[in-house]
Write a protein that holds these residues in place. Structure first.
Motif, short mmCIF file in Angstrom:
data_model
loop_
_atom_site.label_atom_id
_atom_site.label_comp_id
_atom_site.label_asym_id
_atom_site.label_seq_id
_atom_site.Cartn_x
_atom_site.Cartn_y
_atom_site.Cartn_z
N LEU A 1 33.97 30.37 34.35
CA LEU A 1 33.07 30.20 35.49
C LEU A 1 31.96 29.23 35.14
O LEU A 1 31.32 29.35 34.10
CB LEU A 1 32.48 31.55 35.89
N THR A 2 31.72 28.26 36.03
CA THR A 2 30.56 27.37 35.93
C THR A 2 29.83 27.39 37.27
O THR A 2 30.24 28.10 38.20
CB THR A 2 30.98 25.92 35.59
N ASP A 3 28.79 26.60 37.39
CA ASP A 3 28.05 26.54 38.65
C ASP A 3 28.86 25.93 39.77
O ASP A 3 28.55 26.13 40.95
CB ASP A 3 26.76 25.72 38.47
N GLU A 4 29.89 25.14 39.41
CA GLU A 4 30.66 24.44 40.43
C GLU A 4 32.08 24.99 40.65
O GLU A 4 32.64 24.83 41.72
CB GLU A 4 30.79 22.95 40.09
N TYR A 5 32.66 25.59 39.62
CA TYR A 5 34.07 25.96 39.77
C TYR A 5 34.40 27.20 38.95
O TYR A 5 33.64 27.65 38.10
CB TYR A 5 34.97 24.80 39.34
N VAL A 6 35.59 27.73 39.21
CA VAL A 6 36.13 28.84 38.45
C VAL A 6 37.61 28.56 38.17
O VAL A 6 38.35 28.10 39.04
CB VAL A 6 35.95 30.19 39.18
N LEU A 7 38.01 28.78 36.91
CA LEU A 7 39.42 28.69 36.51
C LEU A 7 39.92 30.09 36.22
O LEU A 7 39.31 30.82 35.43
CB LEU A 7 39.57 27.83 35.26
N MET A 8 41.02 30.45 36.86
CA MET A 8 41.60 31.78 36.67
C MET A 8 42.99 31.66 36.08
O MET A 8 43.84 30.95 36.62
CB MET A 8 41.66 32.53 38.00
N ASN A 9 43.22 32.36 34.97
CA ASN A 9 44.52 32.39 34.34
C ASN A 9 45.33 33.51 35.00
O ASN A 9 45.15 34.68 34.69
CB ASN A 9 44.36 32.64 32.84
N PHE A 10 46.23 33.12 35.89
CA PHE A 10 47.01 34.12 36.63
C PHE A 10 47.98 34.89 35.73
O PHE A 10 48.51 35.91 36.15
CB PHE A 10 47.79 33.45 37.76
N ASP A 11 48.23 34.40 34.53
CA ASP A 11 49.12 35.11 33.63
C ASP A 11 48.47 36.36 33.05
O ASP A 11 49.17 37.25 32.58
CB ASP A 11 49.57 34.19 32.48
N SER A 12 47.14 36.41 33.06
CA SER A 12 46.49 37.54 32.40
C SER A 12 45.31 38.12 33.17
O SER A 12 44.68 39.07 32.71
CB SER A 12 46.00 37.12 31.00
N LYS B 1 42.65 45.10 45.19
CA LYS B 1 41.20 44.94 45.39
C LYS B 1 40.42 45.80 44.42
O LYS B 1 39.31 45.45 44.01
CB LYS B 1 40.84 45.27 46.83
N VAL B 2 41.01 46.92 43.99
CA VAL B 2 40.33 47.79 43.02
C VAL B 2 40.26 47.10 41.66
O VAL B 2 39.21 47.12 41.00
CB VAL B 2 41.07 49.14 42.91
N SER B 3 41.38 46.49 41.23
CA SER B 3 41.36 45.82 39.93
C SER B 3 40.42 44.63 39.95
O SER B 3 39.78 44.31 38.94
CB SER B 3 42.77 45.37 39.55
N ILE B 4 40.27 43.97 41.09
CA ILE B 4 39.36 42.82 41.19
C ILE B 4 37.91 43.28 41.06
O ILE B 4 37.14 42.72 40.27
CB ILE B 4 39.58 42.07 42.51
N ILE B 5 37.54 44.30 41.82
CA ILE B 5 36.12 44.70 41.78
C ILE B 5 35.76 45.39 40.47
O ILE B 5 34.59 45.41 40.07
CB ILE B 5 35.79 45.62 42.99
N ASN B 6 36.74 45.90 39.74
CA ASN B 6 36.47 46.52 38.45
C ASN B 6 36.54 45.52 37.29
O ASN B 6 36.28 45.88 36.14
CB ASN B 6 37.46 47.66 38.17
N SER B 7 36.89 44.28 37.59
CA SER B 7 37.01 43.27 36.53
C SER B 7 35.65 42.70 36.17
O SER B 7 34.72 42.68 36.98
CB SER B 7 37.93 42.14 36.99
N TRP B 8 35.54 42.22 34.92
CA TRP B 8 34.29 41.58 34.52
C TRP B 8 34.16 40.22 35.21
O TRP B 8 33.07 39.66 35.28
CB TRP B 8 34.18 41.46 33.01
N HIS B 9 35.28 39.65 35.73
CA HIS B 9 35.22 38.41 36.49
C HIS B 9 34.32 38.58 37.72
O HIS B 9 33.45 37.75 38.00
CB HIS B 9 36.61 37.97 36.96
N PHE B 10 34.58 39.66 38.46
CA PHE B 10 33.79 39.95 39.66
C PHE B 10 32.32 40.12 39.28
O PHE B 10 31.43 39.59 39.95
CB PHE B 10 34.33 41.21 40.33
N GLN B 11 32.09 40.83 38.20
CA GLN B 11 30.72 41.08 37.76
C GLN B 11 30.02 39.76 37.40
O GLN B 11 28.84 39.57 37.72
CB GLN B 11 30.75 42.01 36.55
N ASN B 12 30.73 38.84 36.77
CA ASN B 12 30.14 37.56 36.39
C ASN B 12 29.75 36.73 37.61
O ASN B 12 28.70 36.08 37.63
CB ASN B 12 31.11 36.77 35.52
N VAL B 13 30.63 36.71 38.63
CA VAL B 13 30.33 35.95 39.83
C VAL B 13 29.13 36.57 40.56
O VAL B 13 28.26 35.86 41.06
CB VAL B 13 31.55 35.87 40.76
#
Length: 575
Positions: free
Chosen positions: A14-25, A31-43
């Motif tokens: 995650l940067t100020d302009e973009y996000v790269l997501m590795n769909f393999d991992s 929606k539960v796994s998304i909101i419980n992820s640290w990715h969601f917390q970072n955004v």
């Protein structure tokens, strides 16, 4: 965790302009796994920090909660109604009277997420057909988008206490998803730091694809240097992606830094992507590194004669975050290669026109940026619909003249076009909305990148019937044919035009053969080619002339190209 060249590829960057997501991992399957992820917390933390810096009123209305309190409350809203969620944890009871500001905050957070450039990445293999993998990438992309939308709707409806009355399926997942495969460059000594950089094999975009960049003009020209700096560069092979492109007859490997990945996506609308099978054992003719750290090699290029490879460099400076730097360096490398092979690079536009009277005319309009070449041909498409069966674009910006059996033919380099929104017919951009990539659409020099032709068509050698110079600066009307080839060469070599704000130039300027992308740097070689090609055109009866587009004259931005197209159409019908 996925590894490239011995280094781990991040699950989420995650940067100020973009996000790269590795769909393999990454956790994207619900929606539960998304909101419980640290990715969601970072955004969420990124968005909250931005509001704090602005001292935004919404935080005051919410009572300045912490991000952990907001995150905890959101998680409760997935499984409980609003009143229940606010009573479970004493620290969260503060939200009980904050429905309206919380809804407003949530909508702002959702917009913040969608304003990021969002890219999904999935690993493939050069050893297997991409057709076996891309359905998985498409499925992952769709699942992620559906879950993001479902998460947003669940939270906002729980805050509202009722269902929405209007549902909008906004593009909320990724802007683009990319398949990549580990690749070893087929060049030996001197290119080791370009080994094992992932090669893009398939791209899927989610329209409308709208990008805002740090710059919206290109300035200066590219300079040739006499040494290859490739070994001086600091290249992290997890930070770059190779976009393999067919540029005319040449294979180009464009190494795009992840901070500029949005520009790389634009390439896929402009050039044909070379297939993995094509790339497996191929040596690239052109190599372009876009986004290097080293400023001393910014906008420089070099011909590695030993390997017969043309290499270009553009740095990561904010001024270079403009698609023109990417497109024009690729074309400069291509053009220098063409000059060395005895072909003549042409900065202009060429179309094959089939008239209703069963005549075919291949027309070339030459001119530098903002001369009105593309605008005139677009106006011709509109006003000529009752007289023209079809108009097919051979090239919209850069093409090549070659000689085949003593006949000068034209072929293209790009399957698409990078055009100014302001200079198109008012409705045309909307017609291309689903396929085009929009760059800074509400700013000066707003652009779109749109596909126009097939690679098979643009790479075909098309005989030429008419060559015109686009004059955007003189208040004249019509089409003037030159009396002799020397008069024509004087005009074409001078390359005069009035700058239109597409570059840093101002006023009436000159550019050798209207082409600062190769011919300017190789002027002595180009001079010989120009004499040979234009004399042969003249000998074969190809008409040479000047078309007054008046594009740069105030008040004639639209009417100038329209009138030029009317006169051109009348001329074609009379021949």
């Amino acid at each position: 965790m996925v590894y490239i060249g011995g280094k781990a590829m991040k699950k989420f960057h995650l940067t100020d302009e973009y996000v790269l997501m590795n769909f393999d991992s990454s956790e994207i399957d619900s929606k539960v796994s998304i909101i419980n992820s640290w990715h969601f917390q970072n955004v969420l933390r990124q968005f909250y920090t931005r509001l704090q810096k602005e001292d935004h009123e919404i935080l005051k209305q919410l009572g300045y909660p912490t991000t952990q309190e907001l995150l905890g409350f959101y998680r409760l809203l997935i499984t409980h109604n609003f009143d229940q969620a606010s009573q479970i944890d004493p620290n969260l009871i503060k939200f009980r009277t904050k429905r309206r500001p919380l809804l407003h905050f949530t909508n702002m957070f959702y917009d913040h997420w969608r304003a990021l450039n969002r890219f999904g990445m999935m690993r493939s293999s050069m050893a297997h057909p991409q057709s076996a993998k891309y359905p998985e990438m498409i499925a992952a992309t769709e699942v992620f988008s559906e879950n993001i939308i479902a998460l947003y709707r669940t939270i906002t409806e729980t805050i509202l206490g009722r269902p929405h009355t209007v549902y909008r399926k906004l593009p909320a997942g990724t802007n683009a998803s990319l398949l990549y495969a580990t690749y070893r460059l087929n060049l030996e000594e001197g290119y080791e730091n370009l080994y094992r950089i992932p090669l893009i094999t398939t791209v899927a975009t989610q329209p409308p694809f709208i990008v805002y960049t740090k710059s919206n003009i290109r300035e200066g020209v590219f300079e040739e240097i006499d040494h290859n700096p490739i070994n001086y560069l600091s290249i992290d092979n997890t930070h770059y992606y190779i976009f393999p492109l067919l540029v005319g007859d040449l294979l180009a490997f464009c190494y795009i830094h992840r901070d500029l990945l949005h520009q790389g996506i634009g390439l896929t609308n402009l050039f044909e992507i070379a297939s993995p099978d094509y790339c497996k054992n191929a040596k690239p003719d052109l190599i372009f590194l876009y986004g290097i750290r080293e400023d001393e090699f910014d906008c420089k290029f070099h011909h590695d004669k030993e390997n017969d490879v043309y290499i270009g460099f553009v740095s990561r400076a904010a001024k270079n975050d403009y698609f023109g730097y990417l497109k024009k360096m690729v074309l400069t490398l291509h053009n220098v290669a063409m000059i060395n092979r005895g072909n003549l690079p042409v900065h202009g536009a060429m179309v094959r026109i089939d008239l209703n009277n069963n005549k075919r005319r291949n027309v070339v309009i030459i001119g530098d940026s903002g001369a009105g070449k593309s605008e005139t041909l677009e106006a011709l498409r509109v006003i000529g619909k009752d007289y023209i069966k079809s108009m097919e674009v051979v090239f919209d910006d850069m093409g090549v003249f070659s000689i085949n059996n003593k006949v000068v033919s034209g072929s293209g380099t790009e399957i698409g076009a990078f055009v100014r929104l302001d200079d198109l017919d008012a409705g045309y951009a909307y017609e291309e909305f689903d396929r085009a990539i929009f760059m800074n659409p509400d700013q000066t020099n707003a652009r779109l990148i749109m596909p126009l032709s097939s690679y098979e068509f643009i790479s075909t050698k098309h005989p030429i019937h008419l060559v015109l110079y686009a004059n955007n600066y003189e208040d004249k009307e019509g089409l003037r044919l030159f009396d002799n080839v020397d008069e024509a060469l004087d005009v074409f070599k001078a390359g005069r035009r009035r700058a239109k704000g597409t570059t840093a130039e101002k006023g009436l300027v000159e550019s050798y053969f209207a082409n600062p992308f190769g011919p300017l740097q190789r002027k002595e070689q180009t001079e010989v080619l120009l004499e040979n090609y234009f004399n042969l055109l003249d000998q074969r009866g190809v008409l040479l002339g000047e078309l007054y587009t008046k594009l740069a004259l105030p008040g004639f931005e639209t009417s100038g190209p329209q009138r030029a197209s009317e006169i051109l159409l009348q001329y074609l019908l009379e021949q």
